[in-house]
Design a protein around this motif. Sequence first.
Motif, PDB file in Angstrom:
ATOM      1  N   MET A   1     -11.707  29.578 -50.806  1.00  0.00           N
ATOM      2  CA  MET A   1     -11.405  28.798 -49.604  1.00  0.00           C
ATOM      3  C   MET A   1     -10.010  29.182 -49.133  1.00  0.00           C
ATOM      4  SD  MET A   1     -12.166  26.198 -47.535  1.00  0.00           S
ATOM      5  CE  MET A   1     -11.375  24.929 -46.514  1.00  0.00           C
ATOM      6  N   ALA A   2      -9.927  29.744 -47.949  1.00  0.00           N
ATOM      7  CA  ALA A   2      -8.598  30.155 -47.462  1.00  0.00           C
ATOM      8  C   ALA A   2      -7.742  28.903 -47.265  1.00  0.00           C
ATOM      9  CB  ALA A   2      -8.767  30.865 -46.114  1.00  0.00           C
ATOM     10  N   ALA A   3      -6.441  29.094 -47.493  1.00  0.00           N
ATOM     11  CA  ALA A   3      -5.541  27.969 -47.268  1.00  0.00           C
ATOM     12  C   ALA A   3      -5.619  27.576 -45.796  1.00  0.00           C
ATOM     13  CB  ALA A   3      -4.109  28.397 -47.595  1.00  0.00           C
ATOM     14  N   VAL A   4      -5.789  26.297 -45.561  1.00  0.00           N
ATOM     15  CA  VAL A   4      -5.835  25.853 -44.169  1.00  0.00           C
ATOM     16  C   VAL A   4      -4.410  25.810 -43.639  1.00  0.00           C
ATOM     17  CG1 VAL A   4      -6.362  23.928 -42.629  1.00  0.00           C
ATOM     18  CG2 VAL A   4      -7.895  24.475 -44.543  1.00  0.00           C
ATOM     19  N   GLU A   5      -4.225  26.486 -42.520  1.00  0.00           N
ATOM     20  CA  GLU A   5      -2.895  26.500 -41.923  1.00  0.00           C
ATOM     21  C   GLU A   5      -2.614  25.125 -41.326  1.00  0.00           C
ATOM     22  OE1 GLU A   5      -1.683  30.099 -42.879  1.00  0.00           O
ATOM     23  OE2 GLU A   5      -0.813  29.580 -40.942  1.00  0.00           O
ATOM     24  N   VAL A   6      -1.469  24.583 -41.603  1.00  0.00           N
ATOM     25  CA  VAL A   6      -1.147  23.260 -41.076  1.00  0.00           C
ATOM     26  C   VAL A   6      -0.824  23.359 -39.585  1.00  0.00           C
ATOM     27  CG1 VAL A   6      -0.277  22.435 -43.267  1.00  0.00           C
ATOM     28  CG2 VAL A   6       1.274  23.551 -41.635  1.00  0.00           C
ATOM     29  N   ILE A   7      -1.000  22.255 -38.917  1.00  0.00           N
ATOM     30  CA  ILE A   7      -0.660  22.207 -37.498  1.00  0.00           C
ATOM     31  C   ILE A   7       0.851  22.076 -37.385  1.00  0.00           C
ATOM     32  CG2 ILE A   7      -0.760  20.733 -35.454  1.00  0.00           C
ATOM     33  CD1 ILE A   7      -3.637  20.194 -36.007  1.00  0.00           C
ATOM     34  N   GLY A   8       1.400  22.833 -36.461  1.00  0.00           N
ATOM     35  CA  GLY A   8       2.849  22.752 -36.227  1.00  0.00           C
ATOM     36  C   GLY A   8       3.149  21.577 -35.333  1.00  0.00           C
ATOM     37  N   GLU A   9       3.871  21.833 -34.258  1.00  0.00           N
ATOM     38  CA  GLU A   9       4.262  20.758 -33.338  1.00  0.00           C
ATOM     39  C   GLU A   9       3.339  20.801 -32.124  1.00  0.00           C
ATOM     40  OE1 GLU A   9       8.856  20.225 -33.137  1.00  0.00           O
ATOM     41  OE2 GLU A   9       8.476  22.380 -33.149  1.00  0.00           O
ATOM     42  N   LEU A  10       2.735  19.671 -31.810  1.00  0.00           N
ATOM     43  CA  LEU A  10       1.851  19.584 -30.646  1.00  0.00           C
ATOM     44  C   LEU A  10       2.466  18.644 -29.622  1.00  0.00           C
ATOM     45  CD1 LEU A  10      -0.821  19.941 -29.114  1.00  0.00           C
ATOM     46  CD2 LEU A  10      -1.759  18.090 -30.541  1.00  0.00           C
ATOM     47  N   PHE A  11       2.689  19.197 -28.418  1.00  0.00           N
ATOM     48  CA  PHE A  11       3.243  18.394 -27.329  1.00  0.00           C
ATOM     49  C   PHE A  11       2.208  18.348 -26.205  1.00  0.00           C
ATOM     50  CE2 PHE A  11       7.458  18.293 -29.132  1.00  0.00           C
ATOM     51  CZ  PHE A  11       7.545  19.469 -29.852  1.00  0.00           C
ATOM     52  N   VAL A  12       1.695  17.154 -25.924  1.00  0.00           N
ATOM     53  CA  VAL A  12       0.735  16.996 -24.829  1.00  0.00           C
ATOM     54  C   VAL A  12       1.475  16.432 -23.621  1.00  0.00           C
ATOM     55  CG1 VAL A  12      -1.397  15.890 -24.072  1.00  0.00           C
ATOM     56  CG2 VAL A  12      -1.149  16.631 -26.460  1.00  0.00           C
ATOM     57  N   GLU A  13       1.391  17.161 -22.524  1.00  0.00           N
ATOM     58  CA  GLU A  13       2.070  16.745 -21.296  1.00  0.00           C
ATOM     59  C   GLU A  13       1.040  16.337 -20.245  1.00  0.00           C
ATOM     60  OE1 GLU A  13       6.111  17.594 -22.541  1.00  0.00           O
ATOM     61  OE2 GLU A  13       5.181  16.348 -20.979  1.00  0.00           O
ATOM     62  N   PRO A  14       1.390  15.435 -19.338  1.00  0.00           N
ATOM     63  CA  PRO A  14       0.387  14.939 -18.375  1.00  0.00           C
ATOM     64  C   PRO A  14      -0.091  15.986 -17.371  1.00  0.00           C
ATOM     65  CG  PRO A  14       2.567  14.024 -17.884  1.00  0.00           C
ATOM     66  CD  PRO A  14       2.682  14.719 -19.205  1.00  0.00           C
ATOM     67  N   THR A  15       0.770  16.935 -17.031  1.00  0.00           N
ATOM     68  CA  THR A  15       0.417  17.892 -15.971  1.00  0.00           C
ATOM     69  C   THR A  15       0.839  19.312 -16.365  1.00  0.00           C
ATOM     70  OG1 THR A  15       2.589  17.700 -14.898  1.00  0.00           O
ATOM     71  CG2 THR A  15       0.867  16.100 -14.224  1.00  0.00           C
ATOM     72  N   PRO A  16       0.251  20.316 -15.710  1.00  0.00           N
ATOM     73  CA  PRO A  16       0.682  21.697 -15.953  1.00  0.00           C
ATOM     74  C   PRO A  16       2.172  21.900 -15.652  1.00  0.00           C
ATOM     75  CG  PRO A  16      -1.416  21.676 -14.801  1.00  0.00           C
ATOM     76  CD  PRO A  16      -0.943  20.252 -14.847  1.00  0.00           C
ATOM     77  N   ILE A 192       1.004  28.081 -25.045  1.00  0.00           N
ATOM     78  CA  ILE A 192       1.091  27.298 -23.818  1.00  0.00           C
ATOM     79  C   ILE A 192      -0.276  27.307 -23.136  1.00  0.00           C
ATOM     80  CG2 ILE A 192       2.262  27.065 -21.595  1.00  0.00           C
ATOM     81  CD1 ILE A 192       4.559  28.796 -22.835  1.00  0.00           C
ATOM     82  N   VAL A 193      -0.858  26.098 -22.976  1.00  0.00           N
ATOM     83  CA  VAL A 193      -2.248  26.011 -22.504  1.00  0.00           C
ATOM     84  C   VAL A 193      -2.396  24.910 -21.460  1.00  0.00           C
ATOM     85  CG1 VAL A 193      -4.635  26.026 -23.279  1.00  0.00           C
ATOM     86  CG2 VAL A 193      -2.824  26.345 -24.956  1.00  0.00           C
ATOM     87  N   THR A 194      -3.084  25.226 -20.378  1.00  0.00           N
ATOM     88  CA  THR A 194      -3.418  24.180 -19.394  1.00  0.00           C
ATOM     89  C   THR A 194      -4.859  24.382 -18.929  1.00  0.00           C
ATOM     90  OG1 THR A 194      -2.661  25.517 -17.519  1.00  0.00           O
ATOM     91  CG2 THR A 194      -1.037  24.047 -18.543  1.00  0.00           C
ATOM     92  N   GLY A 195      -5.482  23.260 -18.522  1.00  0.00           N
ATOM     93  CA  GLY A 195      -6.805  23.365 -17.914  1.00  0.00           C
ATOM     94  C   GLY A 195      -7.933  22.923 -18.819  1.00  0.00           C
ATOM     95  N   PHE A 226       2.135  23.580 -26.469  1.00  0.00           N
ATOM     96  CA  PHE A 226       2.383  22.787 -25.272  1.00  0.00           C
ATOM     97  C   PHE A 226       1.096  22.798 -24.448  1.00  0.00           C
ATOM     98  CE2 PHE A 226       6.844  21.773 -25.564  1.00  0.00           C
ATOM     99  CZ  PHE A 226       7.280  22.668 -26.523  1.00  0.00           C
ATOM    100  N   VAL A 227       0.484  21.622 -24.324  1.00  0.00           N
ATOM    101  CA  VAL A 227      -0.866  21.513 -23.786  1.00  0.00           C
ATOM    102  C   VAL A 227      -0.896  20.401 -22.743  1.00  0.00           C
ATOM    103  CG1 VAL A 227      -3.285  21.186 -24.455  1.00  0.00           C
ATOM    104  CG2 VAL A 227      -1.676  22.151 -26.097  1.00  0.00           C
ATOM    105  N   ALA A 230      -5.578  17.800 -19.723  1.00  0.00           N
ATOM    106  CA  ALA A 230      -6.940  18.331 -19.554  1.00  0.00           C
ATOM    107  C   ALA A 230      -7.314  19.242 -20.712  1.00  0.00           C
ATOM    108  CB  ALA A 230      -7.039  19.098 -18.229  1.00  0.00           C
ATOM    109  N   ALA A 231      -6.405  20.103 -21.116  1.00  0.00           N
ATOM    110  CA  ALA A 231      -6.701  21.033 -22.208  1.00  0.00           C
ATOM    111  C   ALA A 231      -6.687  20.324 -23.556  1.00  0.00           C
ATOM    112  CB  ALA A 231      -5.700  22.182 -22.210  1.00  0.00           C
ATOM    113  N   ALA A 232      -6.043  19.152 -23.606  1.00  0.00           N
ATOM    114  CA  ALA A 232      -5.956  18.395 -24.873  1.00  0.00           C
ATOM    115  C   ALA A 232      -7.072  17.370 -24.996  1.00  0.00           C
ATOM    116  CB  ALA A 232      -4.615  17.675 -24.960  1.00  0.00           C
ATOM    117  N   SER A 233      -7.967  17.345 -24.012  1.00  0.00           N
ATOM    118  CA  SER A 233      -8.919  16.226 -23.912  1.00  0.00           C
ATOM    119  C   SER A 233      -9.926  16.171 -25.055  1.00  0.00           C
ATOM    120  CB  SER A 233      -9.665  16.315 -22.570  1.00  0.00           C
ATOM    121  OG  SER A 233     -10.364  17.564 -22.492  1.00  0.00           O
ATOM    122  N   LYS A 234     -10.058  17.249 -25.847  1.00  0.00           N
ATOM    123  CA  LYS A 234     -11.034  17.212 -26.946  1.00  0.00           C
ATOM    124  C   LYS A 234     -10.362  17.219 -28.315  1.00  0.00           C
ATOM    125  CE  LYS A 234     -14.900  18.866 -24.249  1.00  0.00           C
ATOM    126  NZ  LYS A 234     -15.999  19.868 -24.094  1.00  0.00           N
TER     127      LYS A 234
END
Length: 240
Positions: A1-16, A192-195, A226-227, A230-234
């Motif tokens: 089982m590969a080591a699961v990479e931990v999540i770093g810093e997640l910043f959800v912003e309201p708009t692009p 960096i992700v939007t949409g 940085f999301v 809309a892109a963070a909705s799931k």
Amino acid sequence: MAAVEVIGELFVEPTPERVVASSADWILARICIVLTERERCAVALSGGSTPGPVYRRLAEAGASGAFDSSRLDLYLADERCVPADDAESNARLVRESWLAIDAGPTLHTPHGSGDDDPAAAAHSYGVLLPDALDLVVLGIGPDGHTASLFPGTATLAASDRVLFIDDSPKPPPQRWSLSARALRNARTLVTIVTGADKADAVHAALEGDWDPSATPAQLARRGAWFVDAAAASKIQGETR
Ligand code: 6PG
């Protein structure tokens, strides 16, 4: 089982627009920190439609003296195998969105080192690249690709720093890309992700079972994200 990479810093912003502002501020802070520790800072930049406004904000910061941009080396996280002045070229994107505002940074590209032999150019570019980039700025496609590392391709196993891709499902088919090894060796990654069209890919990248061959963007899971909403909705887990 590969080591699961931990999540770093997640910043959800309201708009692009907020994603652009907050990711640019975060990248600027990282560049300034590196320049307090070392003489030069090496940053690799992605192309696509998302990051241009971020690069413009960073260029404006450099032009205003927020940091000594003459100590910044820019590289390409990936590049299409087209002429450097082609509308599809990521080098052109960086020249138009960053260097046209602040000519301080030095841009290093795979162009010119054997465009007629793109595989050789990939190797030469890999030799030029620092073994540990200070920062890589990434995007993500709806299919979960990042840079030009696409799902289900064998490129993830390659040991070179820079790969020549000749079957990209995202046109154009021929590209150069940082390899999984180069992303693993980078000191910091920021995606960096939007949409809404990216929502499934963001969920798979941050929360899916660890399988970078299926979702190469998981290689950036340890970094900052940085999301927009809309892109963070799931995303299932809690977000900032
Ligand atoms: C490229 C990019 C690519 C991009 C994603 C997202 O050269 O095509 O480097 O990896 O980051 O495809 O593209 P958008 O920002 O256009 O959605």
